[in-house]
Design an enzyme around this catalytic site. Structure first.
Site, PDB file in Angstrom:
ATOM      1  N   GLU A  16      72.058  10.622  28.860  1.00 18.67           N
ATOM      2  CA  GLU A  16      70.589  10.669  28.806  1.00 18.67           C
ATOM      3  C   GLU A  16      70.243  11.420  27.533  1.00 18.67           C
ATOM      4  O   GLU A  16      70.443  12.636  27.465  1.00 18.67           O
ATOM      5  CB  GLU A  16      70.017  11.435  30.011  1.00 18.67           C
ATOM      6  CG  GLU A  16      70.327  10.846  31.360  1.00 18.67           C
ATOM      7  CD  GLU A  16      69.470   9.639  31.693  1.00 18.67           C
ATOM      8  OE1 GLU A  16      68.683   9.198  30.825  1.00 18.67           O
ATOM      9  OE2 GLU A  16      69.613   9.117  32.807  1.00 18.67           O
ATOM     10  N   GLU A  76      62.728  12.775  16.296  1.00 16.14           N
ATOM     11  CA  GLU A  76      62.336  13.516  17.494  1.00 16.14           C
ATOM     12  C   GLU A  76      62.063  14.968  17.100  1.00 16.14           C
ATOM     13  O   GLU A  76      62.990  15.701  16.746  1.00 16.14           O
ATOM     14  CB  GLU A  76      63.474  13.450  18.528  1.00 16.14           C
ATOM     15  CG  GLU A  76      63.084  14.057  19.854  1.00 16.14           C
ATOM     16  CD  GLU A  76      64.245  14.117  20.858  1.00 16.14           C
ATOM     17  OE1 GLU A  76      65.348  14.532  20.477  1.00 16.14           O
ATOM     18  OE2 GLU A  76      64.025  13.770  22.030  1.00 16.14           O
ATOM     19  N   LYS A 103      77.540  22.584  33.615  1.00 20.37           N
ATOM     20  CA  LYS A 103      77.586  23.493  32.468  1.00 20.37           C
ATOM     21  C   LYS A 103      76.136  23.678  32.039  1.00 20.37           C
ATOM     22  O   LYS A 103      75.492  22.763  31.554  1.00 20.37           O
ATOM     23  CB  LYS A 103      78.409  22.872  31.328  1.00 20.37           C
ATOM     24  CG  LYS A 103      79.084  23.879  30.416  1.00 20.37           C
ATOM     25  CD  LYS A 103      78.125  24.691  29.558  1.00 20.37           C
ATOM     26  CE  LYS A 103      77.711  23.937  28.313  1.00 20.37           C
ATOM     27  NZ  LYS A 103      76.619  24.637  27.595  1.00 20.37           N
ATOM     28  N   CYS A 114      62.141  14.682  26.442  1.00 19.00           N
ATOM     29  CA  CYS A 114      62.693  13.452  25.852  1.00 19.00           C
ATOM     30  C   CYS A 114      61.770  12.272  26.091  1.00 19.00           C
ATOM     31  O   CYS A 114      61.848  11.279  25.388  1.00 19.00           O
ATOM     32  CB  CYS A 114      64.065  13.195  26.455  1.00 19.00           C
ATOM     33  SG  CYS A 114      64.013  13.360  28.238  1.00 19.00           S
TER      34      CYS A 114
HETATM   35  P1  NAD Z   1      72.143  19.509  22.960  1.00 25.10           P
HETATM   36  O1  NAD Z   1      72.700  18.148  22.834  1.00 25.10           O
HETATM   37  O2  NAD Z   1      72.208  20.416  21.811  1.00 25.10           O
HETATM   38  O3  NAD Z   1      72.854  20.293  24.166  1.00 25.10           O
HETATM   39  C1  NAD Z   1      72.870  19.772  25.480  1.00 25.10           C
HETATM   40  C2  NAD Z   1      74.032  20.374  26.229  1.00 25.10           C
HETATM   41  O4  NAD Z   1      75.242  19.924  25.629  1.00 25.10           O
HETATM   42  C3  NAD Z   1      74.091  21.901  26.198  1.00 25.10           C
HETATM   43  O5  NAD Z   1      74.523  22.373  27.454  1.00 25.10           O
HETATM   44  C4  NAD Z   1      75.152  22.183  25.145  1.00 25.10           C
HETATM   45  O6  NAD Z   1      75.805  23.402  25.329  1.00 25.10           O
HETATM   46  C5  NAD Z   1      76.098  21.029  25.371  1.00 25.10           C
HETATM   47  N1  NAD Z   1      76.965  20.680  24.261  1.00 25.10           N
HETATM   48  C6  NAD Z   1      76.745  20.845  22.939  1.00 25.10           C
HETATM   49  N2  NAD Z   1      77.809  20.410  22.231  1.00 25.10           N
HETATM   50  C7  NAD Z   1      78.713  19.939  23.131  1.00 25.10           C
HETATM   51  C8  NAD Z   1      79.999  19.359  23.024  1.00 25.10           C
HETATM   52  N3  NAD Z   1      80.585  19.153  21.852  1.00 25.10           N
HETATM   53  N4  NAD Z   1      80.632  18.992  24.168  1.00 25.10           N
HETATM   54  C9  NAD Z   1      80.059  19.172  25.359  1.00 25.10           C
HETATM   55  N5  NAD Z   1      78.842  19.735  25.528  1.00 25.10           N
HETATM   56  C10 NAD Z   1      78.176  20.108  24.424  1.00 25.10           C
HETATM   57  O7  NAD Z   1      70.646  19.283  23.477  1.00 25.10           O
HETATM   58  P2  NAD Z   1      69.519  20.377  23.732  1.00 25.10           P
HETATM   59  O8  NAD Z   1      69.060  20.869  22.407  1.00 25.10           O
HETATM   60  O9  NAD Z   1      69.971  21.347  24.755  1.00 25.10           O
HETATM   61  O10 NAD Z   1      68.383  19.481  24.404  1.00 25.10           O
HETATM   62  C11 NAD Z   1      67.445  18.771  23.695  1.00 25.10           C
HETATM   63  C12 NAD Z   1      67.843  17.317  23.567  1.00 25.10           C
HETATM   64  O11 NAD Z   1      68.088  16.773  24.873  1.00 25.10           O
HETATM   65  C13 NAD Z   1      66.742  16.458  22.992  1.00 25.10           C
HETATM   66  O12 NAD Z   1      67.281  15.537  22.076  1.00 25.10           O
HETATM   67  C14 NAD Z   1      66.190  15.724  24.212  1.00 25.10           C
HETATM   68  O13 NAD Z   1      65.548  14.508  23.917  1.00 25.10           O
HETATM   69  C15 NAD Z   1      67.404  15.543  25.028  1.00 25.10           C
HETATM   70  N6  NAD Z   1      67.041  15.352  26.437  1.00 25.10           N
HETATM   71  C16 NAD Z   1      67.193  14.117  26.993  1.00 25.10           C
HETATM   72  C17 NAD Z   1      66.813  13.907  28.312  1.00 25.10           C
HETATM   73  C18 NAD Z   1      66.930  12.560  28.967  1.00 25.10           C
HETATM   74  O14 NAD Z   1      66.781  12.499  30.183  1.00 25.10           O
HETATM   75  N7  NAD Z   1      67.183  11.491  28.234  1.00 25.10           N
HETATM   76  C19 NAD Z   1      66.290  14.962  29.054  1.00 25.10           C
HETATM   77  C20 NAD Z   1      66.163  16.212  28.450  1.00 25.10           C
HETATM   78  C21 NAD Z   1      66.552  16.399  27.138  1.00 25.10           C
END
Ligand code: NAD
Length: 488
Positions: A252, A389, A178, A287
């Protein structure tokens, strides 16, 4: 949107599909507000059901193929990624805002390496045999989990897809990705490439909302594992909902990572390393960004001054421009959120702006989501800017003198993803590395994840490992024990 705005579709069961809901989402250019660069479907329940059904069918065949078949497919995909590397990099720069030269191209190179690596180790998904006597054959099999839903964030979609797809497929699973709402285009291009070499349904790619398509995958009984990368807040809900139906989950999540500079000579290598670890080249949208910079008082002034000069020398500009070191922040909402943090820092008498500050309001950068690299000095670990963050190009430098105190400050956070230690005394560096609560600590370097390494968070930064060989086995297989009586 104009009439020639490209329409990109989802990949379901080897075919390109619109949404059953008939709904679309415009994808906009982070570097030019309001410019629509493509539109993609918003998947609904029927699409999710179709993707799950087709992945289940593909899984039933793929689980039993010889590992060399899986390896060959992954290696061919790696070569095809190399062939289309420039297209993948360009589309990444266009929809994520990540600069082509410094970020998008290296991301594609990592993606190809990950496919190659997991193709190479596909035969290592092995069990073991117990020395249980001549009349017994007692062995284990590492069996795939089934259908894995990989939910992606927008900050580096291809690299994160590379952490999930080849490992899951090498281990015998089917995958439904997704894509993130704002950055699905590179993932659709990756789907095009994979579709040439994988059986229909083995990789499905959906576009759509998190609370709709994402949540439907999390709740779907036909999904055996949810492999999630994104924010801690969303991850917590996914752990709860997938946990409720006892699906496998790996998370993650976010980070607020410490970078500890010990006293010693301040070299160009150190300053370049701090620049790299701060992930300024990615607008701080990483991240693993080392955004809490703990600098020993003996070198505080020199490090801050030279790092500020380095930040100021970075070229911020159109992500597709070869001259740009740094591109644009993904969307207006992130842009505004980062701006609020910077405003708070600028207005706080306890902090000094060593470089950067509020974003440009005039000139070529004013029309896009551009922030400039910002270094605050004189802070401490209690400032909100040092605790939350920000996911923007903002670093807070905090002085220290006592080792126990700096380790305590480094660990005084709910996160535990990455950390950096800078010291020429290897005992000092490793002792600090062992005491820091983080899933990944780098010593005297600040680059991104390298192929084959373990990767994942502690504390609120997540759980589960998938990226290494051991991670593939732990994250994408389950153990079955078989005991056989032999008539001797
Ligand atoms: P987000 O959590 O808003 O969204 C991530 C994904 O989850 C998107 O595809 C979104 O559509 C989906 N999503 C949202 N609500 C959902 C639900 N209820 N059920 C299932 N899927 C859902 O994150 P973002 O804003 O896209 O990314 C930034 C965040 O990601 C930051 O906090 C960053 O630190 C983290 N991140 C972590 C890593 C890692 O490897 N640890 C890597 C990259 C980003």
């Amino acid at each position: 949107m104009t009439t020639d705005t490209p329409t990109k579709l989802m990949l379901i069961d080897g075919e390109w599909a619109e949404s059953s809901t008939g709904e679309w989402r415009d994808i906009t250019n982070p570097a030019r507000r309001g410019e629509v660069i493509a539109r993609v479907p918003r998947a609904g329940q029927e699409d999710v059901d179709r993707a799950v059904a087709s992945s289940r069918r593909a899984f039933e065949a793929w689980r039993d193929v010889h590992f060399t078949v899986r390896a060959r497919a992954l290696l061919k995909i790696a070569d095809a990624i190399d062939e289309r590397a420039e297209d993948l990099a360009l589309i990444t720069a266009q929809d994520t805002g990540n600069a082509l030269r410094t970020q998008a191209r290296p991301e594609v190179a990592t993606l190809a390496s990950l496919f190659r690596y997991f193709g190479g180790v596909a035969g290592e998904v092995k069990g073991n045999t117990l020395p249980a006597g001549a009349d017994q054959l007692q062995y284990t099999r590492q069996e795939p989990l089934g259908v894995v839903a990989g939910i992606l964030p927008w900050n580096s979609p291809l690299m994160i897809a590379g952490f999930k797809v080849p490992a899951a497929i090498a281990a015998g699973n089917a995958v439904i990705l997704k894509a993130a709402e704002d950055a699905p285009l590179s993932i659709i291009m990756l789907a095009e490439i994979c579709n040439e070499y994988l059986p229909a349904g083995l990789l499905n790619v959906l576009t759509g909302g998190g609370r709709t398509a994402g949540q439907m995958l999390v709740d779907h009984k036909g999904v055996d594992k949810v492999s999630f990368t994104g924010s801690t807040e969303v991850g917590r809900g996914i752990a709860r909902d997938a946990g409720e139906r006892l699906a496998h989950v790996s998370l993650e999540l976010g980070g607020k990572n410490p970078s500890i500079v010990f006293p010693g000579q301040v070299t160009d290598k150190l300053i370049d390393g701090l620049l790299m670890s701060s992930r300024i080249h990615r607008q701080g949208q990483s991240c693993t960004a080392g955004t809490r910079l703990f600098v020993h008082r003996d070198v505080e002034d020199e490090v801050n001054e030279r790092l500020a000069a380095k930040f100021a020398s970075m070229v911020v500009g159109d992500p597709t421009d070869e001259a740009s070191d740094i591109g644009a922040v993904i969307n207006e909402s992130q842009y505004k959120g980062i701006q609020e943090y910077i405003e708070e820092g600028v207005n706080d008498a306890g902090l000094t702006v060593a470089t950067g500050g509020l974003p440009p309001t005039e000139g070529p950068l004013a029309g896009g989501n551009f922030h400039v690299p910002t270094l605050f000095t004189g802070g401490n670990n209690e400032f909100r800017l040092a605790r939350e963050e920000i996911f923007g190009p903002v670093v807070v430098s905090i002085p220290w003198t006592d080792l126990d105190e700096v380790i305590a400050m480094a660990n005084d956070t709910s996160y535990g993803l990455a950390a950096y230690v800078w010291s020429n005394d290897i005992n000092q560096a490793l002792s600090a590395a062992h005491r820091i609560e983080a899933g990944w600590v780098q010593v005297n370097q600040g680059g991104g994840q390298v192929v084959g390494q373990s990767y994942g968070g502690m504390k609120d930064s997540g759980s589960g490992r998938e990226v290494s060989l051991e991670g593939m086995i732990a994250g994408f297989t389950q153990t079955k024990q078989i005991n056989v009586k032999i008539d001797v």
